[in-house]
Design a protein around this motif. Structure first.
Motif: not given
Lengths: 388, 418
Positions: A45-52, A118-125, A349-353
């Protein structure tokens, strides 16, 4: 030497302590399994919910003669790095469709690149510091924000994370499962009816029975080898197509449906059969008009569970080539297609975060569908189960 | 596409002929009955019999002919095939109509045709097993024509790198000859399976003991579905979880103790695979423990054993054949598990006993060999089938032993639901 009473009661206490310890340890084992399940779902959930959600930014789009040829110039130079290339590429097409746009400048909300997202979500960008400053400024001005990601549900795969979605994989899954159901349901039910209602108990029947149990335990990847060698190699069916994938999965689902149907048929009491014979039914009439209708809920439950299993299966589909890159939604049985688990595999298998997020989002969708399917099966069983 | 059009034409005309057969058969039966003759079956049954005699032989001829054509590679125009099948259908129609007479048992005829169809459906499961066996063996033999069988079984170097040059007839140019020694692959497979069993068997068995012997009914009704959810999670999801979440944690822990761990270490897929197998072992063991007769428990308690001693000394030994059989099935499942190892284990064949290093498995190599851009006839692609053959034989043996053990258990305690 005889032990004193105190010794013996101490011994007894030790034995009871040991017994209690076993209870706590075994309870701990169950707890461990449950704990893992909780951790797993929390992680997904933590990893996947931001995808929406997807970052959108408001930019001024310049529709002019020049930008119809060089869409990169349609937005401000600083901004064009932040706007998804997919949007920019569409600009000439939009101007063709709508000639009134020519020569106008408009403020529009457009999809940002995955890095901004990713930057807006606070992840590495990978954004540079000056670009981050621009994004921060946009946020302050209210021109950049996270919105519901409808692209994720309406578009197919893409090399750009911000534009990729599960639509083509979902379509592929539906088509594949339709083929699976169309092949395995009739064959499975017919096999079970034969074994339970028609077959004499001889060597041949025992062979079939052992074989079905064995089939249920064969590693799924070997079914993929079968599909590759027989369906594609021998019959020449189109590679990567839902037709081949569905038939391969059908053979895997067959034992599940057969075993479930046999259980359902066995739970129909013999008095029903005797009554049907008593009024002059032939065996087939008895099965068709009396036994099958009663056993139907059980058969449906088993089929839904088998279908849910087939839906999550990936390995045999990889072998028959259903890990293709499918950007467009296609409703054909013989075109190359991909399915949800295979899409998850490709994205993993994709390298992007940003694709980690997409993968987890896809997993959440898949799990939601699977849990719904299984819950439907349980409800069906509860609702129609008859005790005789 | 032409074949599609022909297929559509075929089914369309067959449907039409079937409809004609139904109407003609029914009207003839009605007419015969109206003329006063008493018939064995209902008009509808005669009608359905004519439909069967029209469509059945035509479909059979079509199927057999297309399979023969494919396997012999004979070039017969599909159009002739279509016409031939329709001719057979017409003959069937005429014969079917002829058969509509009072002395003919249409219902029994339908009955035997249906029995035949059902038996045919039951045969499909046999054909599936045969199909798997034949397709694997066929390609595996081609592989062993290129490579020495003994080197495959005992070789310790798996290096298919140059095999595509050999397939292209330029074997001499490769810097090193391709080597297909499968020992490192099996070592990796068994290592990961071993780790998985180390997790799954204790946890699964203890959870089963708790659910069968200690847990109040309320906890049982919650715990069972929870474990079933664990079993229902797709393996690709477990693989992603192992690669993205578990592997970095293990690298971190190993780093804390000053150990070097690969991000593709064998521990992560092993542990996650073990978790996947927990519900498998726990539900099978739960069934087995529940079917140990209560009289044995009562006897043990009456002799003054504590509950823990009763479980350890009476119940578990009695259920042992079933527990072993469940564990063997679990081992067979772990050996054949693909997605978790494809996503989380390494690609490098590595003969080592250190679970923190990356190692590869049989299933990983099968997937790698078949998804690469190799020509189908190259030794690397065919090696997938040789590996598949070994996998098939090993899992089949494990399944059979497991079935035999559970049968012994069943006979000993006269349990019918296992």
């Amino acid at each position: 030497m005889p032990k004193s009473f105190d010794d013996i009661s101490a011994q007894l206490r030790a034995r009871h302590r040991k017994s209690a310890r076993l209870k706590w340890i075994s309870m701990g084992a169950l707890g461990l399994a449950a704990l893992f399940l909780v951790l797993f779902f929390a992680d997904m959930l933590v990893k996947g919910l931001p995808a929406f959600q997807q970052a959108q930014i408001q930019v001024e789009v310049d529709y002019s003669e020049e930008t119809s040829k060089m869409p990169l110039k349609a937005v401000d130079r600083d901004m064009s790095r932040l706007v998804s290339r997919g949007f920019l590429r569409l600009i000439p097409g939009r101007m063709e469709d709508n000639p009134d746009l020519l020569g106008t400048k408009k403020m529009e909300w457009v999809t940002a690149t995955a890095e901004v997202d990713q930057y807006l979500k606070g992840h590495y960008s990978r954004l540079k510091d000056d670009q981050k400053a621009i994004v921060d400024q946009l946020v302050d001005e209210g021109r950049a924000e996270l919105r519901f990601n409808s692209t994720f549900f309406t578009s197919g795969d893409s090399k750009m994370a911000e534009l990729s979605g599960i639509a083509s994989a979902a379509m592929g899954t539906v088509l594949t499962l339709l083929v699976t159901l169309a092949v395995s349901f009739p064959i499975g039910v017919m096999t079970a009816v034969y074994l339970e209602e028609f077959a004499p108990d001889n060597r041949f029947t025992q062979l079939i029975e052992i074989n079905i149990n064995n089939l249920a335990a064969i590693p799924s990847i070997l079914f993929g080898l079968l599909g590759l060698a027989v369906f594609i190699g021998f019959f020449g069916m189109p590679r990567s197509s839902p037709l081949v994938g569905g038939m391969t999965l059908a053979l895997m689902t067959l034992p599940v449906i057969i075993i479930a149907t046999r259980t359902a048929l066995r739970s129909v009491p013999d008095s029903i059969r005797h009554a049907a014979f008593g009024v002059g039914c032939s065996r087939w009439q008895m099965v068709r008009d009396h036994v099958l209708p009663i056993a139907l809920p059980g058969i449906m439950t088993g089929s839904i569970i088998g279908l849910a299993q087939a839906m999550g299966e990936t390995a045999p589909l990889i072998i028959v080539g259903m890990v293709a890159f499918i950007p467009d939604v296609s409703a054909s049985l013989s075109d190359a297609a991909t399915v949800l688990p295979a899409q998850i595999f490709t994205w993993a298998g994709e390298p992007e975060r940003a694709f980690i997020e997409k993968t987890s989002g896809g997993i959440l969708v898949l799990l939601a569908v699977l849990i719904t399917l299984n819950a439907t099966a349980v409800v069906l069983r509860k609702k129609f189960e008859r005790r005789w | 596409m032409q074949t599609n059009q022909l297929l559509a034409m075929f089914s369309g005309s067959l449907l039409l002929l079937g409809l004609i057969a139904y109407l003609l058969g029914r009207s003839k039966a009605v007419r015969v009955r109206a003329s006063g003759a008493s018939m064995y079956s209902q008009p509808d049954q005669y009608a359905w019999f004519t439909v069967l005699s029209t469509a059945g032989p035509a479909l059979a001829v079509g199927a057999v002919a297309s399979i023969l054509m494919l396997s012999l590679g004979a070039e017969v125009s599909p159009l002739y095939l279509l016409i031939g099948c329709l001719l057979v259908a017409c003959i069937g129609l005429v014969v079917g109509i002829q058969m509509v007479r009072p002395s003919f048992h249409a219902r029994q005829a339908i009955e035997s045709v249906i029995r035949f169809i059902l038996a045919g459906a039951a045969l499909i499961s046999i054909f599936t097993t045969l199909g798997i066996l034949v397709s694997i063996i066929f390609e595996a033999i081609r592989f062993f024509q290129m490579q020495n069988f003994w080197d495959f079984i005992t070789g310790t170097t798996w290096n298919p790198g140059a095999s595509f040059l050999e397939a292209a007839g330029r074997g001499k140019e490769g810097a090193s000859a391709a080597q297909f020694g499968s020992v490192p692959l099996f070592a990796g497979t068994f290592m990961i399976t071993f780790i998985a069993m180390l997790v799954a068997i204790p946890v699964g068995l203890l959870a089963a003991i708790y659910m069968a012997e200690f847990a109040p009914a309320r906890i049982r009704t919650i715990a069972k579905p929870v474990l079933e959810v664990l079993a229902g999670i797709p393996t690709v999801v477990y693989g992603f979880f192992a690669a993205i979440t578990v592997a970095p944690i293990i690298v971190g822990i190993a780093g804390f103790f000053g150990l070097e761990a690969s991000f593709n270490n064998a521990l992560a897929p092993g542990i996650v695979m073990g978790i996947m197998i927990i519900p498998f072992i726990s539900s099978l063991s739960d069934d087995v423990i529940n079917s140990v007769p209560d009289s044995m428990r009562q006897g043990a308690l009456a002799l003054g054993l504590t509950k823990g001693e009763m479980i350890r000394d009476i119940v578990v030994p009695a259920a042992l054949p079933g527990i072993i059989s469940a564990s063997l099935l679990a081992v067979s499942r772990a050996l054949g598990e693909t997605m978790i190892v494809v996503m989380a284990a390494g690609m490098r064949p590595n003969l080592t006993a250190n679970p923190l290093e990356d190692m590869t498995t049989v299933t990983v190599r099968i997937v790698a060999a078949l998804t690469g851009d190799q020509e189908f006839a190259s030794a690397e692609t065919l090696s997938a089938f040789a590996l598949g053959l070994v996998l098939f034989v090993v899992t089949l043996a494990l399944n059979l032993v497991s079935v035999m053990m559970i049968r012994r258990f069943r006979e000993k305690y006269r349990v019918n639901n296992l």
